[in-house]
Write a protein that holds these residues in place. Structure first.
Motif, short mmCIF file in Angstrom:
data_model
loop_
_atom_site.label_atom_id
_atom_site.label_comp_id
_atom_site.label_asym_id
_atom_site.label_seq_id
_atom_site.Cartn_x
_atom_site.Cartn_y
_atom_site.Cartn_z
N LYS A 10 0.83 -1.21 0.00
CA LYS A 10 0.00 0.00 0.00
C LYS A 10 0.86 1.25 0.00
O LYS A 10 0.61 2.20 -0.75
CB LYS A 10 -0.95 0.01 1.19
CG LYS A 10 -1.79 1.30 1.22
CD LYS A 10 -2.75 1.37 2.41
CE LYS A 10 -3.53 2.68 2.39
NZ LYS A 10 -4.50 2.77 3.52
N ARG A 11 1.89 1.27 0.85
CA ARG A 11 2.75 2.46 0.91
C ARG A 11 3.44 2.70 -0.43
O ARG A 11 3.56 3.83 -0.90
CB ARG A 11 3.77 2.30 2.03
CG ARG A 11 4.60 3.56 2.27
CD ARG A 11 5.52 3.39 3.45
NE ARG A 11 4.78 3.19 4.69
CZ ARG A 11 5.36 2.98 5.88
NH1 ARG A 11 6.68 2.94 5.97
NH2 ARG A 11 4.63 2.81 6.96
N PHE A 55 4.08 2.25 -9.11
CA PHE A 55 2.66 1.90 -9.21
C PHE A 55 2.46 0.56 -9.91
O PHE A 55 1.79 -0.33 -9.39
CB PHE A 55 1.89 2.99 -9.94
CG PHE A 55 0.45 2.64 -10.17
CD1 PHE A 55 -0.46 2.76 -9.14
CD2 PHE A 55 0.01 2.16 -11.40
CE1 PHE A 55 -1.80 2.41 -9.33
CE2 PHE A 55 -1.31 1.82 -11.60
CZ PHE A 55 -2.22 1.95 -10.56
N ILE A 56 3.05 0.40 -11.10
CA ILE A 56 2.77 -0.81 -11.88
C ILE A 56 3.35 -2.06 -11.23
O ILE A 56 2.87 -3.17 -11.47
CB ILE A 56 3.28 -0.70 -13.34
CG1 ILE A 56 4.81 -0.57 -13.39
CG2 ILE A 56 2.61 0.45 -14.06
CD1 ILE A 56 5.36 -0.59 -14.79
N ALA A 57 4.38 -1.89 -10.41
CA ALA A 57 4.98 -3.06 -9.76
C ALA A 57 4.10 -3.65 -8.67
O ALA A 57 4.28 -4.80 -8.28
CB ALA A 57 6.34 -2.68 -9.17
N THR A 58 3.14 -2.88 -8.19
CA THR A 58 2.32 -3.34 -7.06
C THR A 58 0.83 -3.38 -7.34
O THR A 58 0.08 -4.00 -6.58
CB THR A 58 2.55 -2.42 -5.84
OG1 THR A 58 2.39 -1.05 -6.24
CG2 THR A 58 3.94 -2.61 -5.26
N PHE A 60 -9.56 3.65 1.07
CA PHE A 60 -10.20 2.34 0.99
C PHE A 60 -9.26 1.14 1.00
O PHE A 60 -9.68 0.04 1.35
CB PHE A 60 -11.07 2.27 -0.27
CG PHE A 60 -12.16 3.30 -0.32
CD1 PHE A 60 -13.06 3.43 0.72
CD2 PHE A 60 -12.28 4.15 -1.41
CE1 PHE A 60 -14.07 4.38 0.68
CE2 PHE A 60 -13.28 5.11 -1.46
CZ PHE A 60 -14.18 5.23 -0.41
N VAL A 61 -8.01 1.31 0.58
CA VAL A 61 -7.10 0.15 0.51
C VAL A 61 -6.50 -0.09 1.89
O VAL A 61 -5.87 0.80 2.46
CB VAL A 61 -5.98 0.38 -0.52
CG1 VAL A 61 -4.98 -0.78 -0.50
CG2 VAL A 61 -6.58 0.54 -1.92
N PRO A 62 -6.68 -1.29 2.43
CA PRO A 62 -6.12 -1.58 3.77
C PRO A 62 -4.61 -1.84 3.67
O PRO A 62 -4.07 -2.06 2.58
CB PRO A 62 -6.86 -2.85 4.19
CG PRO A 62 -7.16 -3.54 2.88
CD PRO A 62 -7.42 -2.44 1.89
N ASN A 63 -3.96 -1.80 4.81
CA ASN A 63 -2.55 -2.19 4.85
C ASN A 63 -2.44 -3.69 4.59
O ASN A 63 -3.16 -4.48 5.21
CB ASN A 63 -1.93 -1.84 6.20
CG ASN A 63 -1.77 -0.35 6.38
OD1 ASN A 63 -1.40 0.36 5.46
ND2 ASN A 63 -2.06 0.15 7.58
#
Length: 572
Positions: free
Chosen positions: A81-82, A121-124, A188-191
């Motif tokens: 997320k980070r 961004f694209i890596a995750t 909205f995205v949790p850890n």
């Protein structure tokens, strides 16, 4: 039995976290297509040459390439997320700065920062969607593929519309839309849990010592050289305004998306990975040569560019799958190493061919691009045996092709078994229970084959579940069946990307154990995907020497044939 027998959930009924990342994916995939329609306007407004404007690609892609080497380490250390949030924030800032810039040098510099954010961004993004999705990874992959198609197709159209107002429009448009995605991601995205073992920052470079990965990476470098030559220079001989260029590249993007998602798997299933790539690279070489020979004819250039979208869509999908097949390293590491070489080719091409175009004429970059497409063929051929062995799996080394791993007690010889193939989704238990009833009715033992797949979409590959999760799923099936007095054994089938290869592997296994019947359930990907040519179910049905049936908790088993597959595809 206790497994839920409810109806399959729609892949589009997902948590808000999935929708937040999927929206960001759409904007990210717009990427280059968003900028392409404004290249001539940029050159005119900022009094720059095409070679200077082409550095927009070079700075962006070279920084993306270098960053690909460390994003795996960064994500494993700081969390998915980070990493995602930092990538989005960097894109917002540098896209806005590019829009506010008053010089071509400033835009080129800010595009470099944009490239860093894009790599993070694209890596995750795919991994976060898969981890956050409900109902198994099938729905997650459908959403990612949908975002891919929308982004590639809509990007040029939006770029053309905004570019018709001002060349600054696409840059500010990306900044605003990515800012919305950033806020949604934070909300909205949790850890998500970090991996148990952090990835070494040197792992991608070490991975390139493997001949198969290096060969496929060099092939991708040559392919991307030609690809970004076309993207960087094709708009100029078309002699169109930003709006018209947007329409042309929208047609191109629709073909890229359609052939990447729908046609590439079917061609791969019918002819094999390497033969399709050979033909595809030659086809791209011919298209580029046609552009070079007719660079003074805008109509020919326009048609050739649109047609190239079909070849590019096929190549993007199959090249990544080929890399995953021959790579004896972890999938994320292989993806980073491959991405490094791939983006380096795309970044160097605009700079080099720009110098050539300034010194000669506009046809020379396209002739060179045609040559790099054709040169990729012998490079791929040098690794042909490695790719063939990976697809067939000789049993040596890590199982990169479909491979079966037993779980629990070994099967006893004698009575032919019912083999049920299931994936990691919420209806798996109901499918296994339906197959168990079939086994009890026929007096057969039951074998549960859990399909553990590495999903491959465009240049991204992600493990949809780890081995421990797959083993736990099989063990849960076996324990539930044992509690009801049903004798069963288990297997895990590891597979990379190619659904048809996994289906053929189950068919071979069924022949080896002299199975009575192979059972499958309905896929969360939907009937069109499940029963299409090149799918797991289609390949299994066509290859198996025994009967293949579709089991459903609420209906009698249905025998699958070529005719019934067609009927299910059109009527389900």
């Amino acid at each position: 039995m206790s497994a839920s027998h409810g109806k399959a959930a729609s892949p589009f009924r997902q948590p808000k976290a999935v929708w937040a990342v999927a929206f960001a994916c759409v904007i990210s995939f717009m990427g280059i297509g968003l900028v392409d329609p404004i290249l001539p306007a940029l050159a005119e407004s900022l009094h720059a040459t095409p070679s200077q404007v082409s550095l927009l690609f070079s700075s962006y892609l070279i920084v993306t390439a270098v960053a690909m080497l460390i994003v795996g380490w960064f994500s494993s250390r700081f969390g998915a997320k980070r990493t995602l949030v930092i990538g989005l924030a960097v894109i917002v800032v540098f896209a806005a700065l590019a829009g506010a810039s008053g010089s071509i040098d400033g835009i080129v510099g800010f595009r470099a920062g944009w490239g860093l954010g894009n790599a993070l961004f694209i890596a995750t993004s795919l991994a976060v969607i898969v981890a956050s999705a409900s109902g198994g990874f099938g729905g997650a992959i459908i959403l990612y593929e949908t975002a891919l198609g929308l982004g590639i197709a809509v990007g040029p159209l939006l770029g053309g519309e905004l570019g018709a107002i001002s060349w600054r429009g696409p840059f500010f448009g990306v900044a605003v839309l990515m800012a919305v995605a950033l806020v949604a991601t934070l909300a909205f995205v949790p850890n998500l849990p970090k991996p148990a073992r952090p990835t070494s920052p040197l792992a991608p470079l070490r991975a390139l010592r493997h001949r198969g990965l290096l060969t496929m990476g060099i092939m991708a470098l040559l392919y991307n050289w030609g690809f970004f030559t076309m993207l960087g220079y094709a708009p100029y001989p078309m002699e169109l305004d930003a709006h018209q260029l947007g329409l042309v590249f929208t047609g191109w993007g629709l073909l890229v998306a359609a052939f990447s998602v729908f046609f590439a798997p079917r061609l791969q299933a019918r002819y094999g990975t390497a033969p399709v790539l050979y033909a595809n690279l030659v086809g791209l070489g011919v298209v580029m040569a046609v552009i070079a020979a007719n660079v003074a004819d805008p109509t020919v250039v326009i048609v050739a560019v649109i047609v190239s979208g079909a070849f590019i869509g096929i190549n993007n999908t199959l090249t990544t799958q080929a890399v995953m097949l021959v790579s004896p390293v972890e999938r994320p590491v292989a993806s980073s190493a491959y991405g490094f070489l791939r983006f380096i080719g795309g970044g160097l091409a605009p700079y080099v061919v720009g110098k050539l175009a300034d010194a000669t004429d506009l046809s020379v970059p396209f002739y060179l691009g045609a040559a790099t497409f054709l040169l990729a063929v012998p490079v791929l051929a040098s690794g042909h045996s490695l790719l063939r062995q990976a697809e067939q799996h000789t049993g040596e080394g890590e199982p990169v092709a479909p491979a079966l791993i037993p779980v629990g007690n070994a099967a006893k010889g004698g009575t032919p078994a019912v083999v049920v193939a299931v994936g990691a989704h919420e209806r798996a238990g109901a499918i296994v229970d339906a197959a168990a009833r079939l086994a009890r009715e026929t007096g057969s033992p039951l074998e549960v084959v859990h399909v553990q797949q590495t999903a491959v979409v465009e240049e991204q590959a992600v493990d949809t579940e780890d081995f421990d999760a797959a083993r736990a799923a099989v063990t849960a099936h076996l324990d539930r069946l044992a509690a009801h007095g049903i004798a069963a054994t288990g297997q895990i089938l590891t597979s990379v990307g190619d659904h048809a290869a996994a289906g053929r592997a189950v068919a071979r296994h069924a022949a080896d154990v002299r199975a009575r019947v192979v059972a499958v359930g309905r896929s969360p990907r939907g009937p069109l995907a499940q029963f299409a040519d090149g799918s797991f179910t289609s390949a299994l049905t066509h290859t198996a020497g025994c009967s293949v049936v579709l089991v459903d908790p609420d209906d009698a088993p249905r025998h699958l044939t070529a005719d019934s597959l067609k009927e299910l595809r059109t009527t389900s």
